[in-house]
Scaffold this motif. Structure first.
Motif, PDB file in Angstrom:
ATOM      1  N   ALA A  26      33.957  43.573  27.229  1.00 13.70           N
ATOM      2  CA  ALA A  26      34.408  43.292  28.585  1.00 13.70           C
ATOM      3  C   ALA A  26      35.906  43.546  28.622  1.00 13.70           C
ATOM      4  N   VAL A  27      36.342  44.392  29.551  1.00 13.04           N
ATOM      5  CA  VAL A  27      37.763  44.675  29.738  1.00 13.04           C
ATOM      6  C   VAL A  27      38.136  44.056  31.074  1.00 13.04           C
ATOM      7  N   VAL A  28      39.011  43.048  31.028  1.00 13.72           N
ATOM      8  CA  VAL A  28      39.286  42.227  32.202  1.00 13.72           C
ATOM      9  C   VAL A  28      40.789  42.117  32.422  1.00 13.72           C
ATOM     10  N   ASP A  29      41.184  42.159  33.685  1.00  9.16           N
ATOM     11  CA  ASP A  29      42.598  42.006  34.021  1.00  9.16           C
ATOM     12  C   ASP A  29      42.998  40.550  33.802  1.00  9.16           C
ATOM     13  N   PRO A  30      44.115  40.302  33.077  1.00  2.46           N
ATOM     14  CA  PRO A  30      44.550  38.924  32.824  1.00  2.46           C
ATOM     15  C   PRO A  30      44.915  38.152  34.094  1.00  2.46           C
ATOM     16  N   LEU A  31      45.029  38.847  35.204  1.00  5.53           N
ATOM     17  CA  LEU A  31      45.251  38.197  36.493  1.00  5.53           C
ATOM     18  C   LEU A  31      44.152  37.168  36.776  1.00  5.53           C
ATOM     19  N   PHE A  32      42.951  37.422  36.236  1.00  3.30           N
ATOM     20  CA  PHE A  32      41.793  36.558  36.506  1.00  3.30           C
ATOM     21  C   PHE A  32      41.445  35.647  35.331  1.00  3.30           C
ATOM     22  N   GLU A  33      42.297  35.586  34.330  1.00  2.00           N
ATOM     23  CA  GLU A  33      41.996  34.796  33.141  1.00  2.00           C
ATOM     24  C   GLU A  33      41.914  33.313  33.493  1.00  2.00           C
ATOM     25  N   SER A  34      40.765  32.744  33.234  1.00  2.56           N
ATOM     26  CA  SER A  34      40.538  31.316  33.473  1.00  2.56           C
ATOM     27  C   SER A  34      39.444  30.848  32.523  1.00  2.56           C
ATOM     28  N   ASP A  46      25.206  40.922  26.802  1.00  5.42           N
ATOM     29  CA  ASP A  46      25.677  42.284  26.513  1.00  5.42           C
ATOM     30  C   ASP A  46      27.184  42.365  26.304  1.00  5.42           C
ATOM     31  N   VAL A  47      27.855  41.208  26.166  1.00  6.40           N
ATOM     32  CA  VAL A  47      29.299  41.177  25.927  1.00  6.40           C
ATOM     33  C   VAL A  47      29.552  40.516  24.578  1.00  6.40           C
ATOM     34  N   SER A  48      30.080  41.305  23.631  1.00  4.07           N
ATOM     35  CA  SER A  48      30.381  40.747  22.309  1.00  4.07           C
ATOM     36  C   SER A  48      31.878  40.552  22.084  1.00  4.07           C
ATOM     37  N   GLU A  49      32.699  41.134  22.986  1.00  2.00           N
ATOM     38  CA  GLU A  49      34.154  41.044  22.843  1.00  2.00           C
ATOM     39  C   GLU A  49      34.777  41.083  24.232  1.00  2.00           C
ATOM     40  N   VAL A  50      35.887  40.372  24.397  1.00  2.00           N
ATOM     41  CA  VAL A  50      36.622  40.385  25.665  1.00  2.00           C
ATOM     42  C   VAL A  50      38.042  40.854  25.376  1.00  2.00           C
ATOM     43  N   LYS A  51      38.491  41.836  26.145  1.00  2.00           N
ATOM     44  CA  LYS A  51      39.850  42.358  26.007  1.00  2.00           C
ATOM     45  C   LYS A  51      40.557  42.185  27.342  1.00  2.00           C
ATOM     46  N   TRP A  52      41.671  41.459  27.339  1.00  2.00           N
ATOM     47  CA  TRP A  52      42.461  41.220  28.548  1.00  2.00           C
ATOM     48  C   TRP A  52      43.496  42.327  28.638  1.00  2.00           C
ATOM     49  N   THR A  53      43.394  43.167  29.671  1.00  2.00           N
ATOM     50  CA  THR A  53      44.222  44.367  29.778  1.00  2.00           C
ATOM     51  C   THR A  53      44.868  44.457  31.151  1.00  2.00           C
ATOM     52  N   ASP A  54      46.194  44.517  31.164  1.00  2.00           N
ATOM     53  CA  ASP A  54      46.923  44.673  32.429  1.00  2.00           C
ATOM     54  C   ASP A  54      46.513  45.969  33.129  1.00  2.00           C
ATOM     55  N   GLY A  55      46.454  45.918  34.461  1.00  2.00           N
ATOM     56  CA  GLY A  55      46.206  47.114  35.256  1.00  2.00           C
ATOM     57  C   GLY A  55      44.759  47.414  35.567  1.00  2.00           C
ATOM     58  N   VAL A  56      43.825  46.660  34.990  1.00  2.00           N
ATOM     59  CA  VAL A  56      42.405  46.939  35.221  1.00  2.00           C
ATOM     60  C   VAL A  56      42.049  46.740  36.696  1.00  2.00           C
ATOM     61  N   PHE A  57      42.521  45.658  37.286  1.00  2.00           N
ATOM     62  CA  PHE A  57      42.231  45.395  38.701  1.00  2.00           C
ATOM     63  C   PHE A  57      42.720  46.557  39.565  1.00  2.00           C
ATOM     64  N   ASP A  58      43.954  47.011  39.333  1.00  2.00           N
ATOM     65  CA  ASP A  58      44.507  48.123  40.117  1.00  2.00           C
ATOM     66  C   ASP A  58      43.688  49.392  39.941  1.00  2.00           C
ATOM     67  N   ARG A  59      43.297  49.699  38.700  1.00  2.00           N
ATOM     68  CA  ARG A  59      42.507  50.904  38.451  1.00  2.00           C
ATOM     69  C   ARG A  59      41.181  50.845  39.195  1.00  2.00           C
ATOM     70  N   LEU A  60      40.554  49.690  39.144  1.00  2.00           N
ATOM     71  CA  LEU A  60      39.265  49.548  39.823  1.00  2.00           C
ATOM     72  C   LEU A  60      39.426  49.630  41.342  1.00  2.00           C
ATOM     73  N   MET A  61      40.488  49.056  41.852  1.00  2.00           N
ATOM     74  CA  MET A  61      40.712  49.064  43.301  1.00  2.00           C
ATOM     75  C   MET A  61      41.128  50.443  43.812  1.00  2.00           C
TER      76      MET A  61
END
Length: 182
Positions: A26-34, A46-61
């Protein structure tokens, strides 16, 4: 409306595209880290690892979701000529390098950055390492004769910074000679 849910490979956090799942990660924007989101992701089979990556939200939007262009971000290494390398190798285009010195060789270079960047786009990486220097970057502003490596678990691709744009190259460590002890 459920607060957190998955739609295919997209993670939605209260209606916002917070991240995606690719290859069990799972690649998730740290903006939503909770804690709520962490618990949700932990429960996903189906998620074995979580990676908090800046810019993911912007890329998706910015349309990558609709175009199915969601790609995992690769890590980046910046290679620059070692101080002891021939001074005439510096700041020249690829054709001149090959003509005068042969193909770029890893033994002449050293890694001056190894880390994450918010993009796989070479032009954006070029701009980033000219305008601002990321933490851990120890070289000069990115310029001709430097090499940008994008890599992940599947391997590496190397790009020589040329006069205009980039030239993909084979960039391998020098062949090692093995000696036998008798």
């Amino acid at each position: 409306m459920r607060g957190i849910r998955m739609e295919k490979d997209i993670i939605l956090y209260y209606g916002n595209t917070a991240g995606y799942v690719s290859g069990g990660k799972a690649v998730v924007d740290p903006l939503f880290e909770s804690q709520e989101l962490k618990d949700f992701l932990f429960r996903q089979k189906d998620v074995s690892e979580v990676k908090w990556t800046d810019g993911v939200f912007d890329r998706l939007m910015n349309g990558q979701r609709e175009n199915r262009e969601i790609t995992s971000l690769k890590n980046c290494r910046i290679w620059q000529l070692k101080p002891e390398s021939d001074i005439l190798m510096r700041f020249i285009g690829y054709d001149e390098m090959v003509e005068k010195f042969g193909e770029p060789n890893m033994r002449d270079y050293e890694a001056v950055y190894d880390g994450e960047v918010e993009t796989n786009n070479l032009e954006s990486i070029y701009a980033k390492f000219n305008m601002e220097h990321s933490e851990g970057f120890t070289g000069h502003s990115l310029s001709m004769s430097d090499v940008v490596e994008l890599y992940d678990d599947a391997g590496s691709e190397f790009h020589y910074v040329d006069r205009f744009g980039f030239k993909q190259i084979d960039f391998k460590p020098p062949a090692q000679t093995q000696t036998m002890q008798l």
